[in-house]
Scaffold this active site. Structure first.
Site, PDB file in Angstrom:
ATOM      1  N   TYR A   1      -1.075  17.247  15.437  1.00  0.00           N
ATOM      2  CA  TYR A   1      -1.795  16.550  16.518  1.00  0.00           C
ATOM      3  C   TYR A   1      -3.186  16.108  16.078  1.00  0.00           C
ATOM      4  CZ  TYR A   1       1.697  18.160  19.884  1.00  0.00           C
ATOM      5  OH  TYR A   1       2.865  18.386  20.571  1.00  0.00           O
TER       6      TYR A   1
ATOM      7  N   ARG B   1     -19.245  51.300  32.878  1.00  0.00           N
ATOM      8  CA  ARG B   1     -18.026  50.609  33.331  1.00  0.00           C
ATOM      9  C   ARG B   1     -17.515  51.270  34.609  1.00  0.00           C
ATOM     10  NH1 ARG B   1     -13.491  49.685  28.741  1.00  0.00           N
ATOM     11  NH2 ARG B   1     -13.262  51.925  28.974  1.00  0.00           N
TER      12      ARG B   1
END
Ligand SMILES: Cc1ncc(COP(=O)(O)O)c(C=O)c1O
Length: 385
Positions: free
Chosen positions: A269, A137
């Site tokens: 929904y 990293r």
């Protein structure tokens, strides 16, 4: 610190005495001279950075670690004077802000040191040099890179090299081959470092997993993140249970509406959920804008000490659950935590989402107020909005 108030029926509770317990439990397992940095980045993994930082310092940690300069400055603005390390990237042009606030920053590029040198610094800049021993990293990877970087630091008295450190990629895994390889690479770099660097520096390597599992191999300091919050870094470490942890965070709400639906009625929904018989449906005022994302449809929450499933799609601010009976408005709903004998853990939510427990407290958004407790007594409220 002022006690803030809020006007909604969903909140997170953070038990600071659990954080105290988790720090003391690790400290007992570590060798006497190994210190702890409390990792409080990302708003203390969603728990509340200032409150956790203060608790950790009270519990005896020697410093704090964050990812960003902004996070470190928030702690300084709150009056915290303890050592703070920024473990991520700090822009060279912002190094003077770090120096002015006595914040240590991470160094791993020669070019970065050169750029910082071209700015005026208000005082010495404290540096921790990052070694990439396998995480891939950030960090220097070779002795040559280390040497050329050190040359610039050595020649400039505005820099203070406080520490060298690395980060392990697989300390929480069952297979520890790569962990041993990273430790070996660290020792190799360190023996080269010792030959070229005149002074003493602090060394920190371990995260939660390494510090709990291999306390005898830890150096001067460990960086304690996820387990300070009471969560194990992986199922393998949970199984081993080298330290007994107490989860600090729970997530709570209350029913704001309860109704009986006839068979074949739909909920939410897309009308994707249909009642199969007469059903009691409760509405919970928390949704994906609070971090309770749509993929949690079907997950259980606790009401009356029993599990009840989320039915229909999760909306931005509300979701619905199927109740086993009628309950009054205001009945407690626990999304993470215990009710009676039942518990929904952050680990269970993580499993449901096919992710790691680290993500769960982090995803609870700033719209959810945090209430802080010590030994069950409320001590503060932070409404982050
Ligand atoms: C550099 C560094 N050190 C320490 C930690 C703390 O790790 P953990 O939460 O596994 O204890 C992290 C977290 O991601 C990190 O990035």
């Amino acid at each position: 610190m002022s006690i803030e108030t809020f006007y909604r029926d969903s909140w997170a509770e953070v038990e600071l005495s659990a954080i105290d317990h988790n720090i003391r439990a690790l400290q007992e397992r570590l060798q006497n001279d190994t210190g702890i940095y409390a990792v409080v980045k990302a708003n203390a993994y969603g728990h509340g950075d200032v409150h956790v930082a203060r608790q950790a310092l009270q519990s005896g940690v020697k410093g704090l670690a964050v990812s960003l300069l902004d996070e470190a400055l928030r702690l300084r603005e709150a009056g915290i004077e303890a050592p703070i390390l920024v473990m991520g990237w700090t822009r060279p042009e912002d190094a003077s802000i770090a120096a002015a606030n006595n914040i240590s920053v991470t160094v791993f590029q020669e070019q970065w040191v050169q750029q910082v040198s071209s700015h005026t610094l208000p005082g010495p800049l404290k540096l921790h040099m990052k070694w990439d021993t396998g995480m891939g990293r950030i960090g220097i990877r070779t002795t040559e890179e280390m040497q050329s970087l050190l040359r610039f630091i050595k020649d400039d008295e505005r820099f203070i090299l406080e520490a060298v450190f690395t980060h392990f990629a697989t300390a929480d895994e069952e297979d520890l081959q790569f962990q041993y390889e990273q430790e070996r690479r660290f020792e190799q770099l360190f023996s080269d470092f010792e030959r070229i660097w005149p002074g003493n520096v602090e060394i920190h390597t371990g995260n939660s997993a390494a510090s709990m599992r291999f306390p005898e191999r830890m150096k001067h300091v460990v960086r304690y993140g996820i387990s300070m919050y009471g969560l194990y870094p992986s199922p393998a470490v949970k199984e081993e249970q080298p330290v007994s942890l107490k989860p600090a965070l729970s997530l709570k709400s209350q029913l704001i509406h309860v109704k009986k639906l006839q068979p074949g009625e739909s909920v939410s929904y897309g009308a994707t959920y249909q009642t199969s018989g007469e059903e009691w449906i409760g509405t919970v005022p928390l949704g994906y804008a609070d971090g309770w994302i749509r993929k949690l449809q079907g997950m259980d929450v606790l009401v009356d000490g029993k599990r009840h499933p989320i039915v229909g799609r999760i909306c931005m601010d509300q979701f619905m659950i199927r109740l086993d009976q009628e309950y009054p408005i205001g009945t407690k709903v626990t999304l993470i935590g215990k009710q009676g004998e039942e518990e929904v853990t952050a680990d269970e939510v993580a499993d449901y989402l096919d992710t790691i427990n680290y993500e769960i407290p982090c995803m609870i958004s700033s719209r959810v107020p945090r209430m802080f407790f010590r030994n069950g007594e409320i001590v503060d409220v932070k409404n982050a909005l």
